[in-house]
Scaffold this motif. Structure first.
Motif, PDB file in Angstrom:
ATOM      1  N   PHE B   7      41.987  25.308  25.666  1.00  0.00           N
ATOM      2  CA  PHE B   7      41.173  24.164  26.075  1.00  0.00           C
ATOM      3  C   PHE B   7      40.984  24.085  27.587  1.00  0.00           C
ATOM      4  O   PHE B   7      40.285  23.208  28.062  1.00  0.00           O
ATOM      5  N   ILE B  10      37.424  24.118  28.769  1.00  0.00           N
ATOM      6  CA  ILE B  10      36.736  22.876  28.390  1.00  0.00           C
ATOM      7  C   ILE B  10      37.068  21.775  29.380  1.00  0.00           C
ATOM      8  O   ILE B  10      36.178  21.107  29.914  1.00  0.00           O
ATOM      9  N   ASP B  11      38.376  21.630  29.643  1.00  0.00           N
ATOM     10  CA  ASP B  11      38.788  20.558  30.559  1.00  0.00           C
ATOM     11  C   ASP B  11      38.161  20.735  31.937  1.00  0.00           C
ATOM     12  O   ASP B  11      37.707  19.773  32.552  1.00  0.00           O
ATOM     13  N   ILE B  14      34.454  19.993  31.826  1.00  0.00           N
ATOM     14  CA  ILE B  14      34.243  18.548  31.697  1.00  0.00           C
ATOM     15  C   ILE B  14      34.515  17.845  33.023  1.00  0.00           C
ATOM     16  O   ILE B  14      33.784  16.933  33.420  1.00  0.00           O
ATOM     17  N   LEU B  17      31.485  18.252  35.034  1.00  0.00           N
ATOM     18  CA  LEU B  17      30.422  17.340  34.608  1.00  0.00           C
ATOM     19  C   LEU B  17      30.682  15.941  35.163  1.00  0.00           C
ATOM     20  O   LEU B  17      29.779  15.276  35.676  1.00  0.00           O
ATOM     21  N   HIS B  18      31.943  15.541  35.039  1.00  0.00           N
ATOM     22  CA  HIS B  18      32.337  14.206  35.476  1.00  0.00           C
ATOM     23  C   HIS B  18      32.077  14.022  36.967  1.00  0.00           C
ATOM     24  O   HIS B  18      31.499  13.029  37.404  1.00  0.00           O
ATOM     25  N   TYR B 112      25.587  20.353  37.607  1.00  0.00           N
ATOM     26  CA  TYR B 112      25.858  19.731  36.309  1.00  0.00           C
ATOM     27  C   TYR B 112      25.443  20.662  35.187  1.00  0.00           C
ATOM     28  O   TYR B 112      26.187  20.898  34.237  1.00  0.00           O
ATOM     29  N   LEU B 119      30.509  25.290  29.531  1.00  0.00           N
ATOM     30  CA  LEU B 119      31.108  24.691  28.325  1.00  0.00           C
ATOM     31  C   LEU B 119      30.515  25.318  27.069  1.00  0.00           C
ATOM     32  O   LEU B 119      31.226  25.731  26.151  1.00  0.00           O
ATOM     33  N   TYR B 122      31.469  28.959  26.611  1.00  0.00           N
ATOM     34  CA  TYR B 122      32.864  29.112  26.196  1.00  0.00           C
ATOM     35  C   TYR B 122      33.004  28.828  24.710  1.00  0.00           C
ATOM     36  O   TYR B 122      33.731  29.536  24.006  1.00  0.00           O
ATOM     37  N   GLN B 123      32.293  27.805  24.251  1.00  0.00           N
ATOM     38  CA  GLN B 123      32.333  27.511  22.816  1.00  0.00           C
ATOM     39  C   GLN B 123      31.810  28.693  22.010  1.00  0.00           C
ATOM     40  O   GLN B 123      32.375  29.059  20.980  1.00  0.00           O
ATOM     41  N   VAL B 126      34.463  31.404  21.896  1.00  0.00           N
ATOM     42  CA  VAL B 126      35.528  31.134  20.925  1.00  0.00           C
ATOM     43  C   VAL B 126      35.026  31.393  19.513  1.00  0.00           C
ATOM     44  O   VAL B 126      35.742  31.957  18.679  1.00  0.00           O
ATOM     45  N   GLU B 127      33.769  31.005  19.266  1.00  0.00           N
ATOM     46  CA  GLU B 127      33.212  31.263  17.934  1.00  0.00           C
ATOM     47  C   GLU B 127      33.139  32.754  17.658  1.00  0.00           C
ATOM     48  O   GLU B 127      33.413  33.206  16.539  1.00  0.00           O
ATOM     49  N   LEU B 130      36.453  33.895  16.689  1.00  0.00           N
ATOM     50  CA  LEU B 130      36.821  33.471  15.340  1.00  0.00           C
ATOM     51  C   LEU B 130      36.071  34.275  14.279  1.00  0.00           C
ATOM     52  O   LEU B 130      36.534  34.408  13.153  1.00  0.00           O
ATOM     53  N   LEU B 133      37.954  36.927  12.545  1.00  0.00           N
ATOM     54  CA  LEU B 133      38.881  36.598  11.457  1.00  0.00           C
ATOM     55  C   LEU B 133      38.286  36.952  10.099  1.00  0.00           C
ATOM     56  O   LEU B 133      39.011  37.154   9.144  1.00  0.00           O
TER      57      LEU B 133
END
Lengths: 105, 134
Positions: B7, B10-11, B14, B17-18, B112, B119, B122-123, B126-127, B130, B133
């Motif tokens: 994560f 992601i953090d 984020i 973005l913040h 931004y 983000l 990265y998703q 990860v996909e 996966l 698998l």
């Protein structure tokens, strides 16, 4: 969307309870598979926590309690990611179980 | 970080973005107050500037260090009819330069977008992992 996901977590949560006794019976004393299932149970509760926290974040956003969209995005992204991993592992496990059961004796 | 390193990106994204969102807020304050002659303390609005800082020494997320006022000189414009004009007919205006703010706005927007892209990628990564698998 999240409600469905939570429902899925619930159905997955029920699975190890079905699987564990059988695995224990099959492997007898020294059962690595049972340990695996236990580890997965832990992981499932982690995933469940992430799901509920993302659920809470969405609820807070919708009820106006918080206006921080980015934290919602982060919670949802984490929940989504870990859930996908869980589903992947679950599918693998079920597959392994089926293969074991189909083994000609 | 330990096991939860999945994560990390992601953090960090984020936090980006913040932070860029906050910067956007400061820019909008500058733009909105570009002609505010009274900011309370008897002087015009002072342009605000955002300072960023990292959260740690190593790989880390970003956050707002502080929001500091720009201490450069105020603009002076000739407007004898203005009630705030001095004896020579000059009025002090905020030290906001709209072109600079517009530039910063574009930079903030792009930053931004860049964080959002990180983000998303990265998703996807990860996909992809996966997928192995199956």
């Amino acid at each position: 969307m999240t409600i469905n996901l939570n429902a899925n977590v619930g159905s997955v949560l029920a699975k190890p309870e079905i699987l564990t006794p059988k695995a224990g019976n099959a492997a007898g004393q020294k059962s690595d598979f049972a340990n695996t299932i236990k580890a997965i149970e832990k992981h499932i509760s982690k995933v469940d926590d992430l799901q509920s926290s993302s659920d809470m974040a969405i609820k807070d956003l919708l009820t106006g309690k918080s206006e921080d969209i980015t934290s919602v995005i982060s919670a949802v992204a984490k929940a989504d990611m870990s859930f996908k991993l869980l589903v992947g592992v679950r599918n693998k496990l079920i597959e392994a179980y089926k293969q074991t059961m189909n083994m000609p004796l | 970080m330990e096991v939860n390193n999945t994560f990390g990106p992601i953090d960090i994204a984020i936090s980006g973005l913040h932070t860029q969102g906050k910067w956007m807020e400061v820019i909008s304050s500058n733009v909105a107050n570009a002609r505010t002659t009274d900011a309370g303390k008897g002087e015009p609005y002072r342009r605000l500037e955002v300072m960023f800082k990292t959260e740690g020494e190593d790989i880390s997320s970003v956050s707002i260090d502080e929001i500091v006022p720009d201490m450069s000189d105020f603009h002076k414009i000739l407007d004898p009819g203005n009630p705030n004009a001095d004896a020579q007919g000059y009025v002090l205006m905020p030290n906001v330069n709209l072109p600079i703010e517009m530039m910063n706005l574009t930079v903030a927007k792009r930053a931004y977008q860049a964080n959002a892209a990180v983000l998303k990628r990265y998703q996807q990564m990860v996909e992809t992992a996966l997928e192995l698998l199956r």
